[in-house]
Design an enzyme around this catalytic site. Structure first.
Site, PDB file in Angstrom:
ATOM      1  N   CYS A   2      34.274  74.282  79.138  1.00  0.00           N
ATOM      2  CA  CYS A   2      34.919  73.537  80.213  1.00  0.00           C
ATOM      3  C   CYS A   2      36.129  74.341  80.665  1.00  0.00           C
ATOM      4  CB  CYS A   2      35.364  72.164  79.730  1.00  0.00           C
ATOM      5  SG  CYS A   2      34.018  71.111  79.130  1.00  0.00           S
ATOM      6  N   ARG A  49      34.275  70.008  83.878  1.00  0.00           N
ATOM      7  CA  ARG A  49      33.541  69.721  82.648  1.00  0.00           C
ATOM      8  C   ARG A  49      32.116  70.261  82.654  1.00  0.00           C
ATOM      9  NH1 ARG A  49      31.088  64.032  80.630  1.00  0.00           N
ATOM     10  NH2 ARG A  49      30.817  64.529  78.415  1.00  0.00           N
TER      11      ARG A  49
END
Length: 500
Positions: A2, A49
């Site tokens: 991420c 993400r």
């Protein structure tokens, strides 16, 4: 992986929401699944993400139960299930199944002591609304990156340096001393980077930023002072248990986990452990080379057949390396001294093109198990140094480089010219790496006259010696070499250019 980014500005002099959005956009490829921002009067936190655990419920930024602590997190906590049970037993009610919530709640319960409980690879930032304080931490060996800058009291952080340059107050300038380090050690040593006023949070460290400024602390370091030495049988049993546990934990994911399979000892062993734990279909990936001197496809084919994996491979040519190399440098964010990371980028693209988000690799094993040629080279050089005039002892070096033609066929005199640098300086704390670093050092001849003048009185090795652990000289030769390889090369070079 991420991506995280954020700004703490107690004077509210900047449009932080807009800036953090730009910072996240610069690293959007790190988190293609979703993004989010948390903003309050003094702080803005953002995340892009790549969802691996609790795909539907692990959105970030995320708060603890009462909303006091807010987290952005890059990485994975492998033992989050056990920690989740521990929190439940303490009466904590959790609203998601994600490791992110476990992490922020652990911090709410235990503060920085939560770091001792974590088994994982991570870089995260947690904002305490009550104290108006930002806590940041990075995993023990630096698998996940975390960079920061402080300008006029404004603290900015991100997973990548290019993200920091999206602010309008951080200048993009090379640090001449860091360049000297890179072209000696292959990496600037932590906390420095190739750029002025851009720092990394060192592996195994945490930091706290508040109105009083920044404070950093170490919570873990590589230590060779454990004199307990079990027998070979017990050691093998313990290693088997540790590696089995490590592989099993890394298979925890809500998406498919694949593996690299190069045909070498490390990846082949790892894949064998995976198949033993989960005997079903396993996707593996490898890269070969069109130049026969570098190609190891026959070893890969043997491993694929024996381990019965669903395998995909790709071949890399010199033209491919030339084409992809600029992108490698751009992603590495540091001067790169070799083209070796380029095939890894090509391989990772093959993995992503097959919709795989997670692969298990063999990175790190050569440092821990002393598998690199540099460790064997050091043993031979020390043996040779006891009789420096010997014409036979340097010939042993040919045995560890059978695949490099100009070394495999070298005469004793050529070997002496190449490997004889400071041969008898065996008391030097950097003896294992002196030869490599001297070879890299020649690149500095190409510096501009201006840079040469600013570095005329600077020695990266003197600087590094001041940073060595206090008991470094009490370690044996192999331990010193492992510390240098793990602390400087693995995190600063290998993982930055070939990992996250």
């Amino acid at each position: 992986m991420c991506g995280i980014a954020g700004i703490v500005d107690f004077n509210s002099n900047h449009n932080c929401i807009s800036t953090v959005k730009s910072m996240l956009q610069a690293i959007s490829y790190r988190g293609p699944d979703e993004s989010g921002i948390f903003h309050s009067s003094s702080v803005t936190l953002g995340n892009v993400r790549l969802s691996i655990i609790d795909i539907s419920g692990g959105q970030q930024p995320l708060s603890d139960i009462i909303g006091r602590y807010w987290i952005v997190f890059n990485g994975e906590i492998f033992n989050y299930r056990e920690l989740r049970d521990e929190l439940k037993n303490e009466g904590c009610k959790l609203k998601t199944k994600s490791d992110t919530e476990v992490l922020v709640q652990l911090y709410a319960q235990h503060g920085k002591e939560c770091l001792d409980k974590l088994n994982g690879q991570f870089a995260f930032a947690i904002w305490d609304k009550k104290k108006e304080e930002l806590f940041l931490a990075r995993d023990r060996v630096g698998l996940r990156p975390l960079y920061y800058n402080i300008t006029d009291g404004v603290f900015s952080f991100a997973s990548e340096i290019k993200s920091l340059f999206k602010t309008n107050y951080i200048k993009c300038e090379f640090s001449h001393q860091s360049l000297a380090q890179v072209y000696t050690l292959w990496s600037a040593f932590s906390p420095y980077t190739a750029f002025k006023n851009i720092f990394e949070l060192p592996p195994g460290h945490y930091a706290v930023f508040n109105r009083d400024g920044l404070k950093t602390g170490k919570y873990w370091s590589l230590d060779f002072n454990n004199n307990h030495s079990p027998g070979l049988s017990d050691s093998l049993e313990q290693f088997d248990e540790l590696l089995s546990s490590a592989v099993r934990l890394r298979l925890r994911a809500d998406v498919e986990v694949a593996a690299y399979l190069s045909g070498g000892i490390d990846s082949t062993s790892t894949v064998a452990y995976i198949k033993n734990i989960e005997p079903g279909v396993l996707n593996t990936f490898s890269i070969g080379f069109t130049e026969k001197d570098f190609d190891e496809s026959r070893y890969q084919e043997e491993a694929i057949k024996y381990l019965d994996t669903n395998h995909k491979n790709i071949y890399c040519s010199s033209r491919d390396i030339a084409e992809y190399f600029p992108a490698v440098v751009w992603h590495s964010e540091t001067p790169v001294t070799r083209t070796a990371p380029t095939p890894m980028m090509i391989l990772s693209k093959l993995v992503r093109d097959n919709n795989i988000k997670v692969v298990i690799t063999g990175e790190g094993s050569d440092e821990i198990l002393a598998g690199y040629d540099i460790f064997r080279e050091t043993i031979i050089r020390r043996f040779w140094a006891s009789q420096p005039g010997s014409s036979l002892r340097p010939m042993l070096l040919k045995r560890i480089y059978p695949d490099i033609p100009h070394l495999r066929d070298a005469s004793p005199n050529i070997l002496k010219m190449f490997f004889g640098y400071k041969l008898e300086d065996t008391d030097n704390p950097f003896y294992s790496h002196l030869l490599r670093w001297n070879n890299s050092n020649h690149i500095k001849k190409h510096f501009s006259q201006e840079i040469k003048e600013t570095l005329s009185d600077y020695s990266p090795l003197d600087d590094l010696e001041n940073e060595l652990p206090s008991d470094f000289n009490n370690w044996d030769a192999l331990q010193k070499a492992q510390w240098l390889e793990t602390t400087i090369f693995m995190s600063g070079y290998l993982l930055s250019s070939q990992g996250d």
